[in-house]
Write a protein that holds these residues in place. Structure first.
Motif, mmCIF file in Angstrom:
data_model
loop_
_atom_site.group_PDB
_atom_site.id
_atom_site.type_symbol
_atom_site.label_atom_id
_atom_site.label_comp_id
_atom_site.label_asym_id
_atom_site.label_seq_id
_atom_site.Cartn_x
_atom_site.Cartn_y
_atom_site.Cartn_z
ATOM 1 N N SER A 18 34.840 41.320 28.466
ATOM 2 C CA SER A 18 34.747 42.753 28.152
ATOM 3 C C SER A 18 35.161 43.635 29.337
ATOM 4 N N PHE A 19 35.309 43.057 30.530
ATOM 5 C CA PHE A 19 35.786 43.859 31.674
ATOM 6 C C PHE A 19 37.294 44.090 31.628
ATOM 7 N N MET A 20 37.991 43.325 30.759
ATOM 8 C CA MET A 20 39.436 43.557 30.603
ATOM 9 C C MET A 20 39.638 44.884 29.878
ATOM 10 N N PRO A 21 40.472 45.771 30.397
ATOM 11 C CA PRO A 21 40.692 47.053 29.711
ATOM 12 C C PRO A 21 41.101 46.886 28.247
ATOM 13 N N SER A 22 41.781 45.798 27.914
ATOM 14 C CA SER A 22 42.250 45.586 26.537
ATOM 15 C C SER A 22 41.143 45.087 25.603
ATOM 16 N N HIS A 71 44.033 36.642 30.141
ATOM 17 C CA HIS A 71 42.852 37.384 30.580
ATOM 18 C C HIS A 71 42.388 36.859 31.940
ATOM 19 N N ILE A 72 41.982 37.765 32.800
ATOM 20 C CA ILE A 72 41.356 37.356 34.072
ATOM 21 C C ILE A 72 40.316 38.405 34.430
ATOM 22 N N SER A 73 39.134 37.926 34.791
ATOM 23 C CA SER A 73 38.049 38.863 35.056
ATOM 24 C C SER A 73 37.015 38.245 35.995
ATOM 25 N N VAL A 74 36.484 39.077 36.881
ATOM 26 C CA VAL A 74 35.441 38.640 37.815
ATOM 27 C C VAL A 74 34.265 39.611 37.680
ATOM 28 N N ASN A 75 33.066 39.082 37.714
ATOM 29 C CA ASN A 75 31.853 39.905 37.680
ATOM 30 C C ASN A 75 31.949 40.972 38.782
ATOM 31 N N SER A 77 29.979 42.437 40.688
ATOM 32 C CA SER A 77 29.196 42.213 41.919
ATOM 33 C C SER A 77 29.865 41.216 42.855
ATOM 34 N N HIS A 78 30.886 40.504 42.346
ATOM 35 C CA HIS A 78 31.513 39.451 43.161
ATOM 36 C C HIS A 78 32.997 39.727 43.405
ATOM 37 N N ARG A 79 33.420 40.946 43.189
ATOM 38 C CA ARG A 79 34.854 41.248 43.372
ATOM 39 C C ARG A 79 35.195 41.419 44.849
ATOM 40 N N PHE A 80 36.472 41.381 45.152
ATOM 41 C CA PHE A 80 37.002 41.548 46.517
ATOM 42 C C PHE A 80 36.477 40.467 47.468
ATOM 43 N N GLN A 81 36.214 39.284 46.906
ATOM 44 C CA GLN A 81 35.812 38.153 47.758
ATOM 45 C C GLN A 81 36.772 36.986 47.564
ATOM 46 N N GLY A 82 37.899 37.264 46.955
ATOM 47 C CA GLY A 82 38.919 36.221 46.804
ATOM 48 C C GLY A 82 38.753 35.327 45.579
ATOM 49 N N ILE A 83 37.776 35.628 44.711
ATOM 50 C CA ILE A 83 37.527 34.734 43.563
ATOM 51 C C ILE A 83 38.681 34.795 42.558
ATOM 52 N N ASN A 105 48.865 42.617 30.436
ATOM 53 C CA ASN A 105 47.474 42.947 30.789
ATOM 54 C C ASN A 105 47.030 42.310 32.101
ATOM 55 N N THR A 106 47.766 41.324 32.574
ATOM 56 C CA THR A 106 47.325 40.615 33.789
ATOM 57 C C THR A 106 48.355 40.650 34.917
ATOM 58 N N ALA A 107 49.554 41.145 34.628
ATOM 59 C CA ALA A 107 50.653 41.069 35.604
ATOM 60 C C ALA A 107 50.321 41.743 36.938
ATOM 61 N N ALA A 108 49.648 42.887 36.885
ATOM 62 C CA ALA A 108 49.409 43.641 38.129
ATOM 63 C C ALA A 108 48.683 42.765 39.146
ATOM 64 N N PHE A 109 47.679 42.037 38.687
ATOM 65 C CA PHE A 109 46.920 41.191 39.622
ATOM 66 C C PHE A 109 47.646 39.875 39.914
HETATM 67 C C1 LIG Z 1 41.409 41.837 38.760
HETATM 68 C C2 LIG Z 1 40.162 41.080 39.184
HETATM 69 C C3 LIG Z 1 40.030 39.804 38.349
HETATM 70 C C4 LIG Z 1 40.305 40.678 40.658
HETATM 71 O O1 LIG Z 1 39.219 39.851 41.030
HETATM 72 P P1 LIG Z 1 38.734 39.722 42.551
HETATM 73 O O2 LIG Z 1 37.908 38.493 42.658
HETATM 74 O O3 LIG Z 1 38.141 40.993 43.013
HETATM 75 O O4 LIG Z 1 40.143 39.500 43.278
HETATM 76 P P2 LIG Z 1 40.431 39.015 44.751
HETATM 77 O O5 LIG Z 1 39.215 39.240 45.603
HETATM 78 O O6 LIG Z 1 40.988 37.625 44.711
HETATM 79 O O7 LIG Z 1 41.609 39.966 45.168
HETATM 80 C C5 LIG Z 1 41.342 41.306 45.442
HETATM 81 C C6 LIG Z 1 42.654 42.066 45.439
HETATM 82 O O8 LIG Z 1 43.065 42.315 44.069
HETATM 83 C C7 LIG Z 1 43.367 43.674 43.895
HETATM 84 N N1 LIG Z 1 43.138 44.094 42.518
HETATM 85 C C8 LIG Z 1 41.983 44.267 41.872
HETATM 86 N N2 LIG Z 1 42.208 44.684 40.617
HETATM 87 C C9 LIG Z 1 43.551 44.782 40.464
HETATM 88 C C10 LIG Z 1 44.391 45.157 39.397
HETATM 89 N N3 LIG Z 1 43.907 45.543 38.204
HETATM 90 N N4 LIG Z 1 45.724 45.124 39.606
HETATM 91 C C11 LIG Z 1 46.255 44.728 40.783
HETATM 92 N N5 LIG Z 1 45.485 44.365 41.844
HETATM 93 C C12 LIG Z 1 44.159 44.385 41.678
HETATM 94 C C13 LIG Z 1 42.425 44.365 44.871
HETATM 95 O O9 LIG Z 1 42.891 45.644 45.147
HETATM 96 C C14 LIG Z 1 42.500 43.441 46.088
HETATM 97 O O10 LIG Z 1 43.657 43.699 46.821
HETATM 98 P P3 LIG Z 1 43.763 43.418 48.408
HETATM 99 O O11 LIG Z 1 43.619 41.933 48.577
HETATM 100 O O12 LIG Z 1 45.130 43.926 48.753
HETATM 101 O O13 LIG Z 1 42.644 44.187 49.013
HETATM 102 C C15 LIG Z 1 38.888 41.958 39.049
HETATM 103 O O14 LIG Z 1 39.107 43.167 39.745
HETATM 104 C C16 LIG Z 1 38.510 42.266 37.604
HETATM 105 O O15 LIG Z 1 37.776 41.517 36.976
HETATM 106 N N6 LIG Z 1 38.999 43.414 37.068
HETATM 107 C C17 LIG Z 1 38.664 43.797 35.690
HETATM 108 C C18 LIG Z 1 39.443 42.985 34.698
HETATM 109 C C19 LIG Z 1 40.938 43.300 34.751
HETATM 110 O O16 LIG Z 1 41.334 44.462 34.807
HETATM 111 N N7 LIG Z 1 41.761 42.246 34.704
HETATM 112 C C20 LIG Z 1 43.220 42.401 34.698
HETATM 113 C C21 LIG Z 1 43.768 42.707 36.050
HETATM 114 S S1 LIG Z 1 45.525 43.048 36.041
#
Ligand SMILES: CC(C)(COP(=O)(O)OP(=O)(O)OC[C@H]1O[C@@H](n2cnc3c(N)ncnc32)[C@H](O)[C@@H]1OP(=O)(O)O)[C@@H](O)C(=O)NCCC(=O)NCCS
Length: 116
Positions: A18-22, A71-75, A77-83, A105-109
């Motif tokens: 449900s954290f995915m915008p879509s 789909h890709i999503s992290v809780n 509370s645990h974001r920005f830790q490389g998960i 929906n996932t390309a940006a990350f």
């Molecule tokens: C995207 C997501 C999975 C990243 O998880 P995370 O464990 O925090 O990721 P990491 O710690 O491995 O990487 C963090 C990096 O991802 C970047 N990032 C986070 N969300 C992003 C997004 N939607 N698009 C592009 N980059 C993103 C952060 O800015 C950070 O960048 P940095 O390393 O330059 O500081 C998490 O933010 C999430 O669950 N978002 C909501 C669901 C979602 O929108 N998924 C689709 C993403 S395109």
């Protein structure tokens, strides 16, 4: 580590999905979960440390020998830790023979992960 989805993880998986915008709409979310449970080309993985804190959903394109990250999503509370990056890396190791691709929906990350 990445583990495979089981029905017992349904609630936590739906919460993460449900954290995915879509997937904000409940009907859409329920439909997506059902697809993961019934379509054999779709696979859901969960990231487990002490608790389950991440989700990765993929579609297998056997004809193209590729795996698409739907789909890709992290809780939160645990974001920005490389998960998120670790999940993608582990998936790449598990499917070393396949090309890993993203969708809109996932390309940006995922594009970010390719750079690391
Ligand atoms: C995207 C997501 C999975 C990243 O998880 P995370 O464990 O925090 O990721 P990491 O710690 O491995 O990487 C963090 C990096 O991802 C970047 N990032 C986070 N969300 C992003 C997004 N939607 N698009 C592009 N980059 C993103 C952060 O800015 C950070 O960048 P940095 O390393 O330059 O500081 C998490 O933010 C999430 O669950 N978002 C909501 C669901 C979602 O929108 N998924 C689709 C993403 S395109």
């Amino acid at each position: 580590m990445l583990i495979r989805y089981k029905k017992t993880f349904e609630k936590i998986a739906m919460g993460l999905l449900s954290f995915m915008p879509s997937e904000k709409d409940l009907k859409k979310l329920q439909h997506t979960m059902k697809e993961y449970e019934t379509d054999e080309d779709l696979q859901l993985f969960l990231w487990k440390e002490e608790d389950i804190i991440g989700l990765l959903g993929v579609q297998n394109h056997n004809d193209k020998n590729s795996l698409e990250i739907l789909h890709i999503s992290v809780n939160p509370s645990h974001r920005f830790q490389g998960i998120g990056k670790k999940m993608v890396m582990e998936l790449k190791e598990m499917y070393a023979d396949k090309e890993i691709i993203a969708n809109e929906n996932t390309a940006a990350f995922i594009e970010k992960c390719n750079l690391c």
